[in-house]
Scaffold this active site. Structure first.
Site, PDB file in Angstrom:
ATOM      1  N   ARG A   1     -48.586 -61.201 -23.852  1.00  0.00           N
ATOM      2  CA  ARG A   1     -49.126 -61.594 -22.544  1.00  0.00           C
ATOM      3  C   ARG A   1     -50.004 -60.472 -21.993  1.00  0.00           C
ATOM      4  O   ARG A   1     -49.626 -59.300 -22.033  1.00  0.00           O
ATOM      5  CB  ARG A   1     -48.002 -61.903 -21.563  1.00  0.00           C
TER       6      ARG A   1
ATOM      7  N   ARG B   1     -42.038 -55.260 -18.124  1.00  0.00           N
ATOM      8  CA  ARG B   1     -43.266 -56.063 -18.175  1.00  0.00           C
ATOM      9  C   ARG B   1     -44.209 -55.471 -19.221  1.00  0.00           C
ATOM     10  O   ARG B   1     -44.979 -54.573 -18.945  1.00  0.00           O
ATOM     11  CB  ARG B   1     -43.931 -56.099 -16.794  1.00  0.00           C
TER      12      ARG B   1
ATOM     13  N   GLU C   1     -34.931 -60.855 -13.410  1.00  0.00           N
ATOM     14  CA  GLU C   1     -34.947 -62.050 -14.253  1.00  0.00           C
ATOM     15  C   GLU C   1     -34.788 -61.692 -15.736  1.00  0.00           C
ATOM     16  O   GLU C   1     -35.448 -60.797 -16.251  1.00  0.00           O
ATOM     17  CB  GLU C   1     -36.266 -62.802 -14.063  1.00  0.00           C
TER      18      GLU C   1
ATOM     19  N   SER D   1     -35.367 -67.848 -17.829  1.00  0.00           N
ATOM     20  CA  SER D   1     -35.906 -68.886 -16.951  1.00  0.00           C
ATOM     21  C   SER D   1     -35.735 -70.213 -17.676  1.00  0.00           C
ATOM     22  O   SER D   1     -36.225 -70.375 -18.792  1.00  0.00           O
ATOM     23  CB  SER D   1     -37.375 -68.604 -16.655  1.00  0.00           C
TER      24      SER D   1
ATOM     25  N   ARG E   1     -35.450 -57.270 -22.199  1.00  0.00           N
ATOM     26  CA  ARG E   1     -34.743 -57.176 -20.920  1.00  0.00           C
ATOM     27  C   ARG E   1     -33.229 -57.125 -21.123  1.00  0.00           C
ATOM     28  O   ARG E   1     -32.517 -56.493 -20.328  1.00  0.00           O
ATOM     29  CB  ARG E   1     -35.144 -58.344 -20.012  1.00  0.00           C
TER      30      ARG E   1
END
Length: 424
Positions: A264, A279, A351, A354, A393
């Site tokens: 990403r 991130r 988070e 999801s 994560r």
């Protein structure tokens, strides 16, 4: 995407639902304007086609009656009509492309059970699991802990690739691999998912099928000179495995899982999470994807959430579950639960998974349908996806929650078998 006819016939509902997402409603105004133009051109084209059909019958009668001169005049008149019809059909094709482009940018309709809100601050917590550990020392964040132990190297990664990359060494690399094996074993052996190893590069139609394109091209990495994109999540290839197919309803739900790297660009995240693994441009994830009937999808969403939650429970990592509000929903989702894991080094929940029900939004774009054996009508399937879990994560959560006073990191009990020496 939404169905064109549904938007035409339920414009006020679509506007209301889109307003809840803070979507730019001028796009819907543009849709209405283009669609009005389409109706005008269509009406003119249909009128001329009816005229041409009527005159064609008249010409046939004139020829039968031997009135060749009159028939010739009418043929001449119809040549101009036929040329106008061709021009109008070309206009219609262009207008349909405009409509398609507008509708591709309109998000999924939010489910009525989704709480209204203006930002992530309005997400609704629905439960917590586990108690955050109490430390008799000040817990470190994972980047300081990782650099102190020599298992995370951000400087070398920056030299190799730039910002938002990491090199995992020794224990961190092995822990990452153990987490992947644990996730896949759990989801395939206990939760009933089939393991898939998909391509990590996909073409434009595949990215379009799940909603990444055309809207989010700036968030993606593309191979120069090729129609290939690096996947941002395994949701993309796993969902598109069934693109253009009609599935027998008695084989649904389909549950698939895959471990892949994800890429990403993080466009728009400048200044956010610039340190650590939270991130990154490249990270790993074990994804869970379901294809099911419309009647199954919301029950399957709860099951998907439970599968992701159990993963954290077995790792004994405290977390909370929140329902995303209307303004925080992803583009393709009708309803989403986020699982946020406790990170003591950062003193907050972040988070880690999801879980979303995309209803028929992706299925319409990708052409995924289902049909009952009894001969019932063919209809769009529903698609769901969730993280089970994000590997980086989870690595962060294990490092921060299992750190010891002497600076070492204890293993979660469920991961101990994955660290047994397997080679002499």
């Amino acid at each position: 995407m939404l169905e064109l006819r549904f938007v035409r016939e339920h414009m006020e509902l679509v506007r209301k639902k889109c307003a809840l997402r803070h979507f730019d409603l001028t796009q819907l105004d543009r849709f209405a304007e283009i669609d009005s133009r389409r109706l005008e051109v269509l009406a003119r084209a249909e009128a001329l086609k009816n005229q041409r059909n009527t005159v064609s019958k008249e010409i046939a009668r004139l020829k039968t009656a031997g009135a060749e001169d009159k028939a010739g005049l009418r043929i001449q008149e119809m040549r101009a009509v036929s040329e106008e019809i061709r021009e109008l059909d070309c206009q219609l094709a262009g207008i349909e492309e405009e409509l398609q482009a507008v509708i591709m940018a309109v998000p999924n309709l939010v489910d009525d059970s989704v709480p209204a809100g203006d930002s992530e601050a309005d997400n609704v917590e629905i439960r917590r699991w586990g108690e955050p550990a109490q430390f008799d020392f000040k817990p470190l964040n994972h980047w300081d802990l990782g650099e102190k132990l020599g298992i995370l190297d951000f400087n070398t990664a920056a030299r190799l690739s730039g910002a938002r990359f990491a090199v995992l060494k020794g224990f961190a690399a092995r822990l990452s691999r153990a987490l992947v094996d644990f996730f896949l074993d759990l989801h395939t052996q206990r939760h009933g998912y089939s393991e898939i190893n998909p391509p990590f590069l996909v073409n434009t139609p595949t990215m379009t099928g799940t909603g990444q394109l055309p809207k989010f091209s700036e968030d993606l990495f593309r191979v120069e000179g090729r129609d290939l994109w690096l996947i941002p999540t395994a949701e993309v290839p796993l969902t598109n495995l069934y693109a253009g197919q009609t599935l027998a309803e008695d084989m649904l739900p389909i549950r698939n899982t895959a471990h892949t790297p994800c890429f990403r660009s993080e466009a728009g995240s400048y200044g956010k999470d610039t340190r650590g693994l939270i991130r990154q441009h490249q990270f790993e994830k074990v994804e869970l994807v379901k294809i099911c009937t419309p009647e199954q999808s919301f029950a399957e969403l709860e099951s998907l959430l439970a599968d992701a939650e159990e993963t954290l429970q077995l790792l004994e990592l405290p977390y909370r579950v929140v329902t995303l509000c209307t303004a925080d929903l992803g583009f393709s989702a009708a309803k989403t639960y986020d699982i946020e894991v406790w990170l003591p080094g950062q003193n907050c929940y972040r988070e880690i998974s999801s879980c979303s029900n995309c209803t028929d939004f992706q299925a319409r774009r990708a052409g995924i349908r289902c049909k009952a054996k009894d001969g019932g009508r063919t209809r769009l399937a529903h698609t769901l996806n969730g993280s089970g879990l994000a590997v980086g994560r989870t690595l962060v959560a294990v490092m921060e929650n299992y750190q010891q006073a002497d600076g070492s990191i204890r293993l979660p009990r469920v991961l101990e078998p994955y660290f047994v020496q397997r080679f002499a």
